[in-house]
Design a protein around this motif. Structure first.
Motif, PDB file in Angstrom:
ATOM      1  N   THR A   4       0.836  -1.197   0.000  1.00  0.00           N
ATOM      2  CA  THR A   4       0.000   0.000   0.000  1.00  0.00           C
ATOM      3  C   THR A   4       0.872   1.249   0.000  1.00  0.00           C
ATOM      4  OG1 THR A   4      -1.766  -1.136   1.187  1.00  0.00           O
ATOM      5  CG2 THR A   4      -1.801   1.265   1.230  1.00  0.00           C
ATOM      6  N   ASP A   5       1.906   1.266   0.840  1.00  0.00           N
ATOM      7  CA  ASP A   5       2.807   2.416   0.889  1.00  0.00           C
ATOM      8  C   ASP A   5       3.485   2.636  -0.459  1.00  0.00           C
ATOM      9  OD1 ASP A   5       2.197   2.834   3.539  1.00  0.00           O
ATOM     10  OD2 ASP A   5       4.029   1.905   4.300  1.00  0.00           O
ATOM     11  N   GLU A   6       3.953   1.566  -1.060  1.00  0.00           N
ATOM     12  CA  GLU A   6       4.618   1.684  -2.356  1.00  0.00           C
ATOM     13  C   GLU A   6       3.654   2.212  -3.415  1.00  0.00           C
ATOM     14  OE1 GLU A   6       7.044  -0.962  -5.621  1.00  0.00           O
ATOM     15  OE2 GLU A   6       6.939  -1.683  -3.567  1.00  0.00           O
ATOM     16  N   ARG A  10       4.225   5.706  -5.457  1.00  0.00           N
ATOM     17  CA  ARG A  10       4.306   5.688  -6.928  1.00  0.00           C
ATOM     18  C   ARG A  10       3.207   6.552  -7.562  1.00  0.00           C
ATOM     19  NH1 ARG A  10       8.253   2.929  -8.688  1.00  0.00           N
ATOM     20  NH2 ARG A  10       9.110   1.163  -7.551  1.00  0.00           N
ATOM     21  N   THR A  11       2.017   6.513  -6.977  1.00  0.00           N
ATOM     22  CA  THR A  11       0.928   7.342  -7.491  1.00  0.00           C
ATOM     23  C   THR A  11       1.249   8.820  -7.315  1.00  0.00           C
ATOM     24  OG1 THR A  11      -0.683   5.604  -7.014  1.00  0.00           O
ATOM     25  CG2 THR A  11      -1.546   7.830  -7.324  1.00  0.00           C
ATOM     26  N   VAL A  12       1.714   9.197  -6.134  1.00  0.00           N
ATOM     27  CA  VAL A  12       2.086  10.596  -5.875  1.00  0.00           C
ATOM     28  C   VAL A  12       3.205  11.015  -6.829  1.00  0.00           C
ATOM     29  CG1 VAL A  12       3.157  12.163  -4.195  1.00  0.00           C
ATOM     30  CG2 VAL A  12       1.290  10.664  -3.484  1.00  0.00           C
ATOM     31  N   HIS A  13       4.189  10.155  -7.026  1.00  0.00           N
ATOM     32  CA  HIS A  13       5.310  10.461  -7.918  1.00  0.00           C
ATOM     33  C   HIS A  13       4.807  10.697  -9.347  1.00  0.00           C
ATOM     34  CE1 HIS A  13       9.396  10.446  -9.402  1.00  0.00           C
ATOM     35  NE2 HIS A  13       9.089   9.487 -10.271  1.00  0.00           N
ATOM     36  N   GLY A  14       3.914   9.841  -9.817  1.00  0.00           N
ATOM     37  CA  GLY A  14       3.374   9.995 -11.167  1.00  0.00           C
ATOM     38  C   GLY A  14       2.589  11.284 -11.333  1.00  0.00           C
ATOM     39  N   ILE A  15       1.763  11.588 -10.348  1.00  0.00           N
ATOM     40  CA  ILE A  15       0.982  12.827 -10.398  1.00  0.00           C
ATOM     41  C   ILE A  15       1.906  14.036 -10.319  1.00  0.00           C
ATOM     42  CG2 ILE A  15      -0.709  14.221  -9.131  1.00  0.00           C
ATOM     43  CD1 ILE A  15      -2.119  11.520  -8.445  1.00  0.00           C
ATOM     44  N   ALA A  16       2.932  13.964  -9.486  1.00  0.00           N
ATOM     45  CA  ALA A  16       3.876  15.070  -9.372  1.00  0.00           C
ATOM     46  C   ALA A  16       4.583  15.319 -10.700  1.00  0.00           C
ATOM     47  CB  ALA A  16       4.898  14.793  -8.270  1.00  0.00           C
ATOM     48  N   LEU A  35      -5.409   8.073  -5.884  1.00  0.00           N
ATOM     49  CA  LEU A  35      -4.722   7.438  -4.754  1.00  0.00           C
ATOM     50  C   LEU A  35      -5.477   6.200  -4.290  1.00  0.00           C
ATOM     51  CD1 LEU A  35      -3.629  10.410  -2.465  1.00  0.00           C
ATOM     52  CD2 LEU A  35      -2.141   8.839  -3.708  1.00  0.00           C
ATOM     53  N   PRO A  36      -4.747   5.129  -4.012  1.00  0.00           N
ATOM     54  CA  PRO A  36      -5.408   3.953  -3.444  1.00  0.00           C
ATOM     55  C   PRO A  36      -5.855   4.249  -2.009  1.00  0.00           C
ATOM     56  CG  PRO A  36      -3.032   3.605  -3.556  1.00  0.00           C
ATOM     57  CD  PRO A  36      -3.318   4.928  -4.208  1.00  0.00           C
ATOM     58  N   ILE A  46      -3.715  14.867   2.111  1.00  0.00           N
ATOM     59  CA  ILE A  46      -3.773  14.900   0.642  1.00  0.00           C
ATOM     60  C   ILE A  46      -3.648  16.339   0.157  1.00  0.00           C
ATOM     61  CG2 ILE A  46      -5.222  14.410  -1.362  1.00  0.00           C
ATOM     62  CD1 ILE A  46      -6.347  12.008   0.257  1.00  0.00           C
ATOM     63  N   ARG A  47      -4.264  17.269   0.843  1.00  0.00           N
ATOM     64  CA  ARG A  47      -4.146  18.688   0.466  1.00  0.00           C
ATOM     65  C   ARG A  47      -2.701  19.163   0.612  1.00  0.00           C
ATOM     66  NH1 ARG A  47      -6.791  23.021  -1.236  1.00  0.00           N
ATOM     67  NH2 ARG A  47      -5.885  24.999  -0.652  1.00  0.00           N
ATOM     68  N   ARG A  48      -2.038  18.755   1.673  1.00  0.00           N
ATOM     69  CA  ARG A  48      -0.634  19.137   1.870  1.00  0.00           C
ATOM     70  C   ARG A  48       0.219  18.614   0.712  1.00  0.00           C
ATOM     71  NH1 ARG A  48       3.935  17.304   2.807  1.00  0.00           N
ATOM     72  NH2 ARG A  48       3.275  15.187   3.226  1.00  0.00           N
TER      73      ARG A  48
END
Length: 62
Positions: A4-6, A10-16, A35-36, A46-48
């Motif tokens: 879940t952490d990974e 990875r999702t945050v990295h892709g969106i960034a 986000l999962p 999530i806002r941060r």
């Protein structure tokens, strides 16, 4: 838990990578839709993350 952490990182990295510099509401929409589900992940966090991405940072650490 590790999977879940990974997936989150990875999702945050892709969106960034795609949305760096975009308005917070655009990044926030993407995060909320992609986000999962993860225990303890709250809208405030999530806002941060969205704010970091909006100013061009990648908070994933990847």
């Amino acid at each position: 838990m590790h999977d879940t952490d990974e997936a989150l990182f990875r999702t945050v990295h892709g969106i960034a990578g795609r949305l760096a510099g975009q308005p917070v509401h655009v990044v926030m929409d993407a995060l909320l839709s992609q986000l999962p589900e993860a225990p303890g992940l709250e809208v405030r966090e999530i806002r941060r993350i969205a704010e970091e991405i909006s100013v061009g940072r990648d908070p994933s650490g990847l």
